[in-house]
Design an enzyme around this catalytic site. Structure first.
Site, PDB file in Angstrom:
ATOM      1  N   SER A  15      -2.695  -1.489  15.214  1.00 30.73           N
ATOM      2  CA  SER A  15      -4.064  -0.962  15.377  1.00 30.73           C
ATOM      3  C   SER A  15      -4.837  -1.039  14.063  1.00 30.73           C
ATOM      4  O   SER A  15      -6.049  -1.248  14.059  1.00 30.73           O
ATOM      5  CB  SER A  15      -4.052   0.464  15.948  1.00 30.73           C
ATOM      6  OG  SER A  15      -3.549   1.385  15.020  1.00 30.73           O
ATOM      7  N   ASN A 104      -0.294  -1.385   0.231  1.00 31.10           N
ATOM      8  CA  ASN A 104       0.339  -0.794   1.418  1.00 31.10           C
ATOM      9  C   ASN A 104      -0.429   0.460   1.801  1.00 31.10           C
ATOM     10  O   ASN A 104      -1.045   1.109   0.942  1.00 31.10           O
ATOM     11  CB  ASN A 104       1.790  -0.414   1.077  1.00 31.10           C
ATOM     12  CG  ASN A 104       2.513   0.256   2.240  1.00 31.10           C
ATOM     13  OD1 ASN A 104       2.429  -0.198   3.378  1.00 31.10           O
ATOM     14  ND2 ASN A 104       3.208   1.346   1.955  1.00 31.10           N
ATOM     15  N   HIS A 106       0.355   4.159   3.494  1.00 29.78           N
ATOM     16  CA  HIS A 106       1.446   5.053   3.877  1.00 29.78           C
ATOM     17  C   HIS A 106       0.835   6.273   4.579  1.00 29.78           C
ATOM     18  O   HIS A 106      -0.152   6.834   4.087  1.00 29.78           O
ATOM     19  CB  HIS A 106       2.244   5.487   2.639  1.00 29.78           C
ATOM     20  CG  HIS A 106       3.448   6.278   3.017  1.00 29.78           C
ATOM     21  ND1 HIS A 106       4.606   5.698   3.500  1.00 29.78           N
ATOM     22  CD2 HIS A 106       3.667   7.619   3.037  1.00 29.78           C
ATOM     23  CE1 HIS A 106       5.480   6.649   3.785  1.00 29.78           C
ATOM     24  NE2 HIS A 106       4.941   7.818   3.511  1.00 29.78           N
TER      25      HIS A 106
HETATM   26  C1  GAR Z   1       0.382   3.415  10.233  1.00 27.89           C
HETATM   27  O1  GAR Z   1       0.187   4.795  10.437  1.00 27.89           O
HETATM   28  C2  GAR Z   1       0.866   3.152   8.816  1.00 27.89           C
HETATM   29  O2  GAR Z   1       0.370   4.068   7.886  1.00 27.89           O
HETATM   30  C3  GAR Z   1       2.345   3.298   8.988  1.00 27.89           C
HETATM   31  O3  GAR Z   1       2.631   2.682  10.211  1.00 27.89           O
HETATM   32  C4  GAR Z   1       1.528   2.900  11.088  1.00 27.89           C
HETATM   33  C5  GAR Z   1       1.186   1.600  11.778  1.00 27.89           C
HETATM   34  O4  GAR Z   1       0.258   1.781  12.805  1.00 27.89           O
HETATM   35  N1  GAR Z   1       3.052   2.688   7.895  1.00 27.89           N
HETATM   36  C6  GAR Z   1       4.202   3.166   7.422  1.00 27.89           C
HETATM   37  O5  GAR Z   1       4.767   4.121   7.898  1.00 27.89           O
HETATM   38  C7  GAR Z   1       4.760   2.398   6.222  1.00 27.89           C
HETATM   39  N2  GAR Z   1       5.799   3.161   5.577  1.00 27.89           N
HETATM   40  P1  GAR Z   1      -0.449   0.531  13.473  1.00 27.89           P
HETATM   41  O6  GAR Z   1       0.665  -0.487  13.794  1.00 27.89           O
HETATM   42  O7  GAR Z   1      -1.085   1.044  14.704  1.00 27.89           O
HETATM   43  O8  GAR Z   1      -1.429  -0.017  12.491  1.00 27.89           O
END
Ligand code: GAR
Length: 191
Positions: A15, A104, A106
């Site tokens: 997303s 990145n 987080h």
């Molecule tokens: C996001 O909330 C991002 O911050 C997190 O994964 C999610 C991906 O959502 N990342 C981590 O946890 C990295 N350590 P998305 O696939 O809907 O963009």
């Protein structure tokens, strides 16, 4: 004006990838070269199909057991590499080849709730369990250590006592959608 090239890495839903793509859709000065994923069935691939963005799957052999992805990245000459929900640790050969060119996002206020195993809902569940009153996002440069590169931007959300882990995730996603594209834009402008 030179077009800035960005490459996105994602492991799941994507997303954030879609939100970033929408933000830059009408911009001729920024182009998404491709989205790279380590999961062959990641929903981000469907999103890329719909958005007409190049998407490629890679395995561990290509990423960290050989220099294939490193060589590919070097040949594409990206202005910025963006980890948008990417869950593998980036090998040192890649972080060293792209100093201050990999960022990145987080889903917590680092240094809290960072490190190995702290991703996605694991983070929000931990925030809930520890009865935190606030959480948020951290956008940071990527170096050889998980979640430890210099912080570029943090934004906070309030956690209410009755918020579920899903409520917390939703608040954090809203912050991600609001700030991540803007921060990317600012970094590209400064280059
Ligand atoms: C996001 O909330 C991002 O911050 C997190 O994964 C999610 C991906 O959502 N990342 C981590 O946890 C990295 N350590 P998305 O696939 O809907 O963009």
């Amino acid at each position: 004006m030179k077009t800035k090239k960005i490459i996105l890495f994602a492991s799941g839903s994507g997303s954030n990838v879609e939100n970033i793509a929408n933000y830059f859709k009408l911009r001729k000065d920024v182009t998404i070269c491709c989205v790279l994923t380590n999961k062959s069935d990641a929903k981000v691939i469907e999103r890329c199909n719909r958005l007409e963005i190049n998407a490629l799957f890679f395995n561990r052999q290509a990423f960290s057991k050989s220099d294939f992805i490193l060589n590919m990245l070097q040949s594409l000459e990206p202005d910025l590499i963006i980890l948008a929900g990417f869950l593998w640790k980036v090998p040192e050969a890649i972080t060293l080849a792209f100093p201050n060119k990999i960022i990145n996002i987080h889903p917590a206020l680092l240094p809290k709730y960072g490190g190995k195993g702290m991703y996605g809902m694991h983070v929000h569940n931990a925030v809930k369990e520890h009865k935190e009153t606030e959480t948020g996002i951290t956008i940071h440069y990527v170096n050889a250590h998980y979640d430890e590169g210099a912080i570029i931007k943090q934004a906070k959300a309030t956690v209410l006592p009755n918020d579920s882990a899903e409520d917390i995730a939703s608040k954090v996603h809203q912050l991600e959608y609001e700030y991540f594209p803007k921060v990317i834009d600012e970094i590209l402008l400064k280059q």
